[in-house]
Scaffold this active site. Structure first.
Site, PDB file in Angstrom:
ATOM      1  N   ASP A  87       0.789  -1.062   0.049  1.00 41.32           N
ATOM      2  CA  ASP A  87       0.063  -0.041   0.042  1.00 41.32           C
ATOM      3  C   ASP A  87       0.782   1.485   0.067  1.00 41.32           C
ATOM      4  O   ASP A  87       0.493   2.116  -0.601  1.00 41.32           O
ATOM      5  CB  ASP A  87      -0.986  -0.027   1.367  1.00 41.32           C
ATOM      6  CG  ASP A  87      -2.132  -0.913   0.949  1.00 41.32           C
ATOM      7  OD1 ASP A  87      -2.338  -1.333  -0.319  1.00 41.32           O
ATOM      8  OD2 ASP A  87      -2.839  -1.170   2.156  1.00 41.32           O
ATOM      9  N   GLY A  88       1.923   1.190   0.561  1.00 37.27           N
ATOM     10  CA  GLY A  88       2.955   2.508   0.648  1.00 37.27           C
ATOM     11  C   GLY A  88       3.281   2.696  -0.787  1.00 37.27           C
ATOM     12  O   GLY A  88       3.711   3.877  -1.058  1.00 37.27           O
ATOM     13  N   HIS A 129       2.707   6.101  -2.797  1.00 35.62           N
ATOM     14  CA  HIS A 129       3.865   6.794  -3.754  1.00 35.62           C
ATOM     15  C   HIS A 129       3.337   6.922  -4.986  1.00 35.62           C
ATOM     16  O   HIS A 129       3.702   8.061  -5.592  1.00 35.62           O
ATOM     17  CB  HIS A 129       5.105   5.833  -3.736  1.00 35.62           C
ATOM     18  CG  HIS A 129       6.369   6.627  -4.389  1.00 35.62           C
ATOM     19  ND1 HIS A 129       6.790   7.773  -4.153  1.00 35.62           N
ATOM     20  CD2 HIS A 129       7.095   6.039  -5.375  1.00 35.62           C
ATOM     21  CE1 HIS A 129       7.730   8.103  -4.905  1.00 35.62           C
ATOM     22  NE2 HIS A 129       8.247   6.889  -5.538  1.00 35.62           N
ATOM     23  N   ARG A 168      -7.128  18.983  23.189  1.00 31.84           N
ATOM     24  CA  ARG A 168      -5.705  18.793  23.650  1.00 31.84           C
ATOM     25  C   ARG A 168      -5.473  17.551  23.727  1.00 31.84           C
ATOM     26  O   ARG A 168      -6.325  16.589  23.973  1.00 31.84           O
ATOM     27  CB  ARG A 168      -5.911  19.561  25.080  1.00 31.84           C
ATOM     28  CG  ARG A 168      -5.813  21.120  25.207  1.00 31.84           C
ATOM     29  CD  ARG A 168      -6.223  21.437  26.572  1.00 31.84           C
ATOM     30  NE  ARG A 168      -6.049  22.960  26.569  1.00 31.84           N
ATOM     31  CZ  ARG A 168      -7.050  23.484  26.467  1.00 31.84           C
ATOM     32  NH1 ARG A 168      -8.264  23.151  26.017  1.00 31.84           N
ATOM     33  NH2 ARG A 168      -7.198  25.116  26.454  1.00 31.84           N
ATOM     34  N   ASP A 179      -2.639  14.036  21.739  1.00 30.84           N
ATOM     35  CA  ASP A 179      -1.485  13.838  20.865  1.00 30.84           C
ATOM     36  C   ASP A 179      -1.523  14.106  19.562  1.00 30.84           C
ATOM     37  O   ASP A 179      -0.652  14.796  18.709  1.00 30.84           O
ATOM     38  CB  ASP A 179      -0.961  12.529  21.060  1.00 30.84           C
ATOM     39  CG  ASP A 179      -0.394  11.793  22.200  1.00 30.84           C
ATOM     40  OD1 ASP A 179      -0.158  12.588  23.057  1.00 30.84           O
ATOM     41  OD2 ASP A 179      -0.251  10.695  22.390  1.00 30.84           O
ATOM     42  N   SER A 191      -6.229   2.154  13.867  1.00 29.26           N
ATOM     43  CA  SER A 191      -5.323   1.745  14.935  1.00 29.26           C
ATOM     44  C   SER A 191      -5.660   2.769  16.001  1.00 29.26           C
ATOM     45  O   SER A 191      -5.301   2.435  17.357  1.00 29.26           O
ATOM     46  CB  SER A 191      -3.807   1.977  14.517  1.00 29.26           C
ATOM     47  OG  SER A 191      -3.524   3.120  14.363  1.00 29.26           O
ATOM     48  N   ALA A 202      -5.357  10.252  21.298  1.00 25.98           N
ATOM     49  CA  ALA A 202      -4.958  10.132  22.532  1.00 25.98           C
ATOM     50  C   ALA A 202      -5.361  11.675  23.044  1.00 25.98           C
ATOM     51  O   ALA A 202      -4.620  12.534  23.681  1.00 25.98           O
ATOM     52  CB  ALA A 202      -3.520  10.083  22.858  1.00 25.98           C
TER      53      ALA A 202
END
Length: 267
Positions: A45-46, A50, A152, A154, A170, A189
């Site tokens: 998939d990467g 690209h 507020r 991550d 994820s 988070a």
């Protein structure tokens, strides 16, 4: 047929790329790096991400095909040993009664980045993530020009339906069928206590909605658009909406989205 192949660069992917070129030449295909009709991604998939960004300026005129050389990819229909079959189907030579190829169009995200140093427009196939370089970020999130929450935590992830199976999953986001024209906003988070409150769950915005994310303190941020990292220390705001253009994939055989999900995550 004008085509181009982009491979991951490992030994297997390079060998498969060479095999594809040899078989394609035998069918009269024309290798064209400037204006291909079909781009074949060989890798994962990467590699497809690209390929997408390599041809970002010609997306309306190109269709993509994925060949995976490792684990099953969401953007790859074909396995390493199936290239001869793929070539036959692409040439229309396999049989007179074969199914005609279908074009599947997936939504993209249009991203407007406003900085003190200028404005940039980007397109994402999977997602945009916003994270702090030095720790917790503070950002105001508006939906359709009205305050929704003060975040507020991550970071924040804005994903496409096809990208919902990637980083979005994820962090607890929902899986969304790529036929749905929407974008998903998921928190990374978030801080929730008596003083600071956020929704705490992902949300879907339809095509006619947009969200704006405003930086609310001096902070160094890392913006990641698919696989591309952009450090920013003067962000004013980011606007996200479903793009008018879509990415096209050629389907030479049926491979339903939920079958991909089952095989990838359930086995």
């Amino acid at each position: 047929m004008r085509y181009y192949v982009l491979d991951r660069g490992d030994q297997l992917s390079v060998e498969l790329s060479e095999q594809f070129h040899k078989l394609a030449a035998g069918r009269g295909f024309q290798l064209d790096a400037e204006s291909p009709e079909i781009v074949i991604s060989i890798g994962g998939d990467g590699t497809m991400l690209h390929a997408f960004h390599t041809f970002i300026d010609r997306i309306p005129n190109i269709a993509f095909v994925g060949v995976h050389t490792g684990h099953l990819g969401f953007y790859a229909d074909w396995k390493a040993d199936e290239i001869p079959e793929l070539i036959e189907l692409m040439s229309g030579a396999k049989s007179a009664d074969q199914l005609k190829p279908r074009i599947a169009k997936y939504p993209l995200i249009e991203i407007e980045i406003y900085k003190k140093s200028g404005q940039t427009t980007c397109i994402a196939l999977n997602e945009l993530t916003i994270k702090g370089v030095d720790g917790t970020i503070v950002a105001q999130i508006d939906i359709n020009d009205e305050l929704f929450e003060m975040f507020r935590g991550d970071g924040i992830c804005i994903s496409t339906p096809s990208g919902s199976t990637a980083y979005n999953k994820s962090i607890g986001g929902a899986l969304v069928h790529p036929s749905i024209e929407a974008l998903q906003l998921a928190e990374i988070a978030s801080i929730n206590n008596r003083v600071f409150r956020t929704l705490g769950s992902s949300l879907l915005l339809p095509k006619h909605h947009h969200c704006d994310i405003y930086s609310r303190k001096e902070q160094r941020l890392l913006l990641t658009i698919d696989h591309l990292n952009i450090p920013v220390d003067d962000l004013i705001s980011i606007q996200c909406k479903v793009a008018e253009q879509k990415i096209s994939f050629v389907r030479y055989r049926p491979y339903p989205f939920w079958n991909r999900v089952r095989e990838a995550f359930l086995g």
